[in-house]
Structures are given as C-alpha cells and as structure tokens.
Design an enzyme around this catalytic site. Structure first.
Site, mmCIF file in Angstrom:
data_model
loop_
_atom_site.group_PDB
_atom_site.id
_atom_site.type_symbol
_atom_site.label_atom_id
_atom_site.label_comp_id
_atom_site.label_asym_id
_atom_site.label_seq_id
_atom_site.Cartn_x
_atom_site.Cartn_y
_atom_site.Cartn_z
ATOM 1 N N CYS A 1 39.457 0.861 29.741
ATOM 2 C CA CYS A 1 40.033 2.057 30.359
ATOM 3 C C CYS A 1 41.378 2.452 29.766
ATOM 4 O O CYS A 1 41.774 3.614 29.844
ATOM 5 C CB CYS A 1 40.170 1.857 31.868
ATOM 6 N N GLU B 1 41.551 3.164 40.401
ATOM 7 C CA GLU B 1 42.068 2.980 39.042
ATOM 8 C C GLU B 1 40.978 3.471 38.122
ATOM 9 O O GLU B 1 39.961 2.813 37.925
ATOM 10 C CB GLU B 1 42.413 1.511 38.795
#
Length: 287
Positions: A61, A27
C-alpha cells in the site's frame, strides 16, 4: 473496527458500519506519488524507487505508484531504473524472490491496464532480461513494467495500480507537478526527493497525503508520535505508535465526582424562578 485494504472496499466497510454507528479506522491506499526535484541524487532516487516498487510485485500500500521527474532528466531515470530492476530480478520464472499476483482477479485487472495502455500508444518498457514467458496467467506472474507519460484518462493513470507497474510522468515546472498530483485523490503517502528546501516545502504545503517522506520511502509509517494513517480517499484515523494507537482503539470515559459544592450547583442550576436566584447564579459564574 479496523480495516486495511483498497479504497473501494473501504467504502463498503464504512457503509456497513454506519447503521450501527460503529467507529471505523480505515488504512487504505491510493496513487502514492514520488516527486523528483531537479537537484535530486539520480542514482539514489532510481535505486530507492525501483527496489521499492518491485517488492512483492508492487503489492504494497505504501509503494510508489507513479514518479514525476523533470522532463530533461527522463532518459537518465529510465536508464537507471531499468538497470536497477534488471539487477534485482534477472529472471521471473521459478524465481523465489519474485512475487506472484495475489489472485486471478488482480491478475486480470493489472494485465487489463497494460493492454489498454498499449492499445492507446503508451510507451511501455517491459523489464525481462532473461526473456521469460511472462505474463504467465497460470503462475500469475507479470513482469516489471515502466509506463511513460500515459494519457490521464487511462486506468493506469487514474486508478491505484497495486502491481508491478511504475508510471513515470514528466514535468516542466514544479507547479505543473503539484497540479498533476492534486488532480488525483489524496494518497496514503507521498515521497519527495531533492535538496532544495524551498521546493521540498512547496510540494509538502500544496499537496495532501497521509504522510510524507523526504529522500526516503515508507519510513514515516513507523512514527510513534503521530501514528500512521491516510486522509480522505486513502483512509481515516491513525494507529500504530504507543499512545496514538492506544487512544485510537480505546474509548475515553470522563468521570466527575462532586465535592463540597454539591448543594449549591443543584440549587442554582435548576430553573430560576426569582431575581434573587438569578443574581446568585450570575455572581457564581462571574457574570
């Protein structure tokens, strides 16, 4: 193996896992774009993007890395975003609500982006209503900054910022905005603001990202049906969300138990040495 972090670190983890054929879920991040359509609610868009980008000093993120706004609305959005940021952080020094940059290396990287952009003539708007002494290398504090239409070859335009900088680019046509997005690696998230369904769908269909939010930020990450993850440069595999997360971190093993056909399958599946067995085998398979 599961890793959450930057794309360059993800490459190293994937390379280290390869010799042992270790499955990896990555991820990662990327330059998450926000496409603002002409009919979007300006006040709401400015509030969401400004407040979202300033959280943890942009070190999330799923943050908006850059926003694409209609050229004739640029001044409006700059004014509204600056207004929101000044309200959110009227001061930086000794402000427990404002986050420091995580380490010295990240601080140097982000300030280096700003120096390069300034030297190249990029319009930079520093949000510092209290005139605090920032950037502050000792405390690793960098003020929230808007970068307007920076050159595409600058680090601030090419690489994930992961810091308190919001790039804003303008577009004349939606196709122009889509083409700009597609010059970058695939992002972890993309955000589209507006009401026109045809235009919303056009952006979604002609771009690729780990997930999309319409008129919202980051909430797709909580999906319990599809899970959450990136694509290409922003990662691989999906996790979170009940069944999806369980399957990602499990190894399904098939088990077959033969019944009354045991003697027939062995007899007909061994090498065929005569036409009789060949006919029986074909008949059994319906050939």
């Amino acid at each position: 193996m599961f890793s959450l972090g930057g794309s360059e670190t993800g490459k190293k983890i994937l390379a280290a896992a390869a010799p042992n054929l270790t499955p990896v879920v990555l991820e990662l991040g990327g330059k998450n774009p926000a496409v603002v359509l002409p009919d979007a609610n300006q006040q709401l868009v400015a509030e969401k993007i400004a407040r979202g980008r300033s959280g943890n000093s942009g070190q999330i993120c799923l943050d908006v890395d850059y926003a694409m706004v209609p050229a004739n609305q640029l001044t409006d959005y700059i004014h509204l975003i600056v207004e929101q940021l000044e309200q959110a952080f009227p001061t930086y020094s000794d402000n427990p609500e404002y986050s420091a940059i995580i380490n010295d290396a990240a601080y140097k990287r982000i300030t280096g982006m700003l120096v390069e952009a300034q030297q190249r003539g990029t319009q930079l708007l520093t949000i510092n209503p209290n005139h605090d002494a920032v950037p502050d290398a000792t405390k690793r504090l960098i003020p929230l900054t808007l970068a307007i239409n920076s050159d595409p070859d600058l680090q601030i335009a090419k690489n994930e910022i992961f810091g308190p900088i919001l790039s804003i680019f303008t577009y004349e046509t939606l196709d122009e905005a889509i083409a700009f997005i597609n010059t970058h690696e695939k992002s972890l998230a993309m955000y589209v603001f507006g009401k026109n369904k045809a235009q919303l769908n056009r952006v979604i269909r002609h771009t690729s990202s780990g997930g999309v939010d319409i008129n919202e930020l980051a909430l797709h990450a909580g999906s319990h049906e599809m899970g959450f993850g990136g694509v290409g440069y922003s990662g691989m595999g999906r996790y979170k969300g009940g069944k999806v997360g369980f399957e990602t971190f499990s190894n399904p093993k098939s088990v077959y138990k033969q019944g009354i056909l045991a003697k027939y399958t062995t007899r007909f599946m061994v090498p065929i040495h005569n036409q009789r067995n060949e006919k029986r085998f074909k008949k059994m398979l319906g050939l």
